[in-house]
Design a protein around this motif. Structure first.
Motif, PDB file in Angstrom:
ATOM      1  N   ASN A  42      11.918   5.286  32.431  1.00 46.25           N
ATOM      2  CA  ASN A  42      11.774   6.470  31.970  1.00 46.25           C
ATOM      3  C   ASN A  42      13.430   7.486  32.031  1.00 46.25           C
ATOM      4  OD1 ASN A  42       9.387   7.004  34.069  1.00 46.25           O
ATOM      5  ND2 ASN A  42      11.085   7.099  35.693  1.00 46.25           N
ATOM      6  N   PHE A  43      13.713   6.232  31.372  1.00 49.39           N
ATOM      7  CA  PHE A  43      14.534   6.098  30.855  1.00 49.39           C
ATOM      8  C   PHE A  43      14.718   6.680  29.536  1.00 49.39           C
ATOM      9  CE2 PHE A  43      19.274   4.242  27.876  1.00 49.39           C
ATOM     10  CZ  PHE A  43      19.796   5.387  28.402  1.00 49.39           C
ATOM     11  N   PHE A  44      13.532   5.591  28.777  1.00 44.37           N
ATOM     12  CA  PHE A  44      13.282   5.898  27.647  1.00 44.37           C
ATOM     13  C   PHE A  44      12.389   6.099  27.386  1.00 44.37           C
ATOM     14  CE2 PHE A  44      15.981   1.601  27.516  1.00 44.37           C
ATOM     15  CZ  PHE A  44      16.574   0.778  27.301  1.00 44.37           C
ATOM     16  N   ASP A  45      12.196   6.945  27.920  1.00 44.90           N
ATOM     17  CA  ASP A  45      10.993   7.853  27.204  1.00 44.90           C
ATOM     18  C   ASP A  45      10.975   9.377  26.365  1.00 44.90           C
ATOM     19  OD1 ASP A  45       8.855   7.247  29.205  1.00 44.90           O
ATOM     20  OD2 ASP A  45       9.715   8.529  30.739  1.00 44.90           O
ATOM     21  N   PRO A  46      12.497   9.402  26.479  1.00 45.22           N
ATOM     22  CA  PRO A  46      12.443  10.265  25.462  1.00 45.22           C
ATOM     23  C   PRO A  46      12.296   9.472  23.977  1.00 45.22           C
ATOM     24  CG  PRO A  46      14.239  10.919  27.038  1.00 45.22           C
ATOM     25  CD  PRO A  46      13.423   9.523  27.385  1.00 45.22           C
ATOM     26  N   LEU A  47      13.051   8.432  23.916  1.00 44.72           N
ATOM     27  CA  LEU A  47      12.892   6.896  22.936  1.00 44.72           C
ATOM     28  C   LEU A  47      11.791   7.354  22.170  1.00 44.72           C
ATOM     29  CD1 LEU A  47      14.558   5.861  20.878  1.00 44.72           C
ATOM     30  CD2 LEU A  47      14.316   4.225  22.366  1.00 44.72           C
ATOM     31  N   LEU A  48      11.099   6.544  23.430  1.00 50.65           N
ATOM     32  CA  LEU A  48       9.132   6.788  23.031  1.00 50.65           C
ATOM     33  C   LEU A  48       8.797   7.554  22.609  1.00 50.65           C
ATOM     34  CD1 LEU A  48       6.698   4.917  23.451  1.00 50.65           C
ATOM     35  CD2 LEU A  48       6.483   5.141  25.066  1.00 50.65           C
ATOM     36  N   SER A  49       8.279   9.169  23.428  1.00 49.99           N
ATOM     37  CA  SER A  49       8.022  10.493  22.428  1.00 49.99           C
ATOM     38  C   SER A  49       8.896  10.293  21.106  1.00 49.99           C
ATOM     39  CB  SER A  49       8.635  11.809  23.689  1.00 49.99           C
ATOM     40  OG  SER A  49       8.791  11.565  24.967  1.00 49.99           O
ATOM     41  N   PHE A  50      10.168  10.644  20.603  1.00 60.72           N
ATOM     42  CA  PHE A  50      10.218  10.518  19.178  1.00 60.72           C
ATOM     43  C   PHE A  50       9.974   9.459  18.395  1.00 60.72           C
ATOM     44  CE2 PHE A  50      13.262   9.791  15.746  1.00 60.72           C
ATOM     45  CZ  PHE A  50      13.144  10.358  14.791  1.00 60.72           C
ATOM     46  N   LEU A  51       9.405   7.928  18.713  1.00 61.10           N
ATOM     47  CA  LEU A  51       9.051   7.117  18.335  1.00 61.10           C
ATOM     48  C   LEU A  51       7.431   7.407  17.775  1.00 61.10           C
ATOM     49  CD1 LEU A  51       9.549   4.382  16.613  1.00 61.10           C
ATOM     50  CD2 LEU A  51       8.842   3.767  18.285  1.00 61.10           C
ATOM     51  N   VAL A  52       7.524   8.011  18.817  1.00 61.75           N
ATOM     52  CA  VAL A  52       5.265   8.485  18.682  1.00 61.75           C
ATOM     53  C   VAL A  52       5.450   9.514  17.642  1.00 61.75           C
ATOM     54  CG1 VAL A  52       3.533   8.959  19.935  1.00 61.75           C
ATOM     55  CG2 VAL A  52       4.581   7.645  20.868  1.00 61.75           C
ATOM     56  N   TRP A  53       6.482  10.440  18.032  1.00 62.50           N
ATOM     57  CA  TRP A  53       5.856  11.912  16.999  1.00 62.50           C
ATOM     58  C   TRP A  53       6.366  11.108  16.131  1.00 62.50           C
ATOM     59  CZ3 TRP A  53       9.586  13.444  14.471  1.00 62.50           C
ATOM     60  CH2 TRP A  53      10.000  14.866  13.603  1.00 62.50           C
ATOM     61  N   PHE A  54       7.421  10.439  15.650  1.00 60.58           N
ATOM     62  CA  PHE A  54       7.549   9.914  14.246  1.00 60.58           C
ATOM     63  C   PHE A  54       6.594   9.180  13.193  1.00 60.58           C
ATOM     64  CE2 PHE A  54      10.529   7.741  11.432  1.00 60.58           C
ATOM     65  CZ  PHE A  54      10.460   8.560  10.129  1.00 60.58           C
TER      66      PHE A  54
END
Length: 299
Positions: A42-54
């Motif tokens: 859950n802590f890394f969810d924002p990073l995953l979202s940014f990576l998927v978006w990029f």
């Protein structure tokens, strides 16, 4: 005979004790993964979202727009039309041979990993440069990180977070971050003490000396560290593909397991093309920064 008797007198763990220690450590890490694995995910969810978006941004945008943006960034960093033309030709060749999507996936994860390494590595390097105690503590850790086989990084990350993009990013960052930390520390420590004394004489605070004097003068060395971090990130692409990181590494891995020579060669050359692009652009930016600082000092 003397050597044999000396070896026989050495204290050694018996096999049962060694297995017990390994079993205790393994069970402890499994318990840690079960109890805190979801929280860490859950802590890394924002990073995953940014990576998927990029990644989607690079894949869904028209190829010519992406090409123009990369060429524009290359020219802005290097101010070289020749280098810019080389970047365009290399990416056109990658697209012509049908590797555009995998190249964009690899570029997205390398970009994110490099940004993370810079965001973490430069502050750590600054702390090392300002504190000998911090340097004494961090240097052995960096030695371990640089000498540890790359495959070993995958074991705890996969056990903790499973297979996917985030475990791949974490493994790549851990493997690639030591150069930017070391060279940030080195660059700041190499700043002439007389320059710092002059800044202090003019009333500069420690923060002003750091951001106004030390970091600008150390920038060529820091850029060399960033360059090495990018190269090490690209070298980790194939290994990271083993835990589900899509990109140019997966076709290379497939070619190894199925003996597809041409597939591995073409995707390997695409990785080389990306490495050359990142390397030349970052080096050109470092040289231009160094000339600018040299001109400022001469003035």
């Amino acid at each position: 005979m003397a050597d044999e008797s000396w070896l026989s007198r050495m204290p050694q763990l018996d096999r049962g004790d060694l297995l017990a220690i390994r079993k205790t450590l393994d069970e402890g890490y499994r318990d840690f993964s079960r109890n805190y694995g979801e929280t860490i995910e859950n802590f890394f969810d924002p990073l995953l979202s940014f990576l998927v978006w990029f990644e989607k941004l690079l894949l869904d945008s028209p190829w010519w727009i992406v090409l123009l943006c990369i060429a524009g960034l290359s020219y802005a960093a290097s101010r070289s039309w020749k280098l810019c033309l080389g970047v365009i030709v290399s990416l056109l060749a990658v697209g012509y041979f049908g590797m555009w999507e995998d190249t964009m996936r690899t570029m997205s994860i390398i970009t994110v990993c490099t940004l993370l390494a810079i965001a973490v590595g430069i502050p750590v390097g600054i702390l090392m440069a300002r504190s000998d105690r911090t340097q004494a503590f961090v240097t052995p850790v960096l030695d371990i990180m640089q000498t540890m086989p790359a495959f070993v990084y995958l074991i705890p990350v996969v056990m903790l977070l499973g297979i996917g993009k985030i475990p791949g990013v974490i493994a790549v960052v851990i493997y690639a971050i030591p150069p930017v930390i070391r060279l940030t520390n080195l660059g700041i420590r190499l700043v002439d003490s007389e320059v710092l004394e002059a800044a202090t004489a003019y009333g500069a605070s420690p923060g002003q000396r750091l951001f106004g004097v030390q970091l600008p003068l150390a920038m060529p060395t820091i850029m060399a560290g960033i360059n090495q971090t990018i190269m090490m990130s690209l070298s980790m692409v194939v290994i990271a593909s083993m835990i589900g990181v899509k990109g140019l590494g997966q076709p290379v891995l497939k070619s190894i397991t199925n003996q597809y020579f041409t597939l591995g060669l073409m995707n390997g050359l695409a990785i080389v093309a990306l490495a050359i692009i990142f390397d030349r652009v970052s080096q050109a930016y470092a040289r231009r920064t160094q000339k600018h600082m040299g001109g400022s000092q001469n003035a």
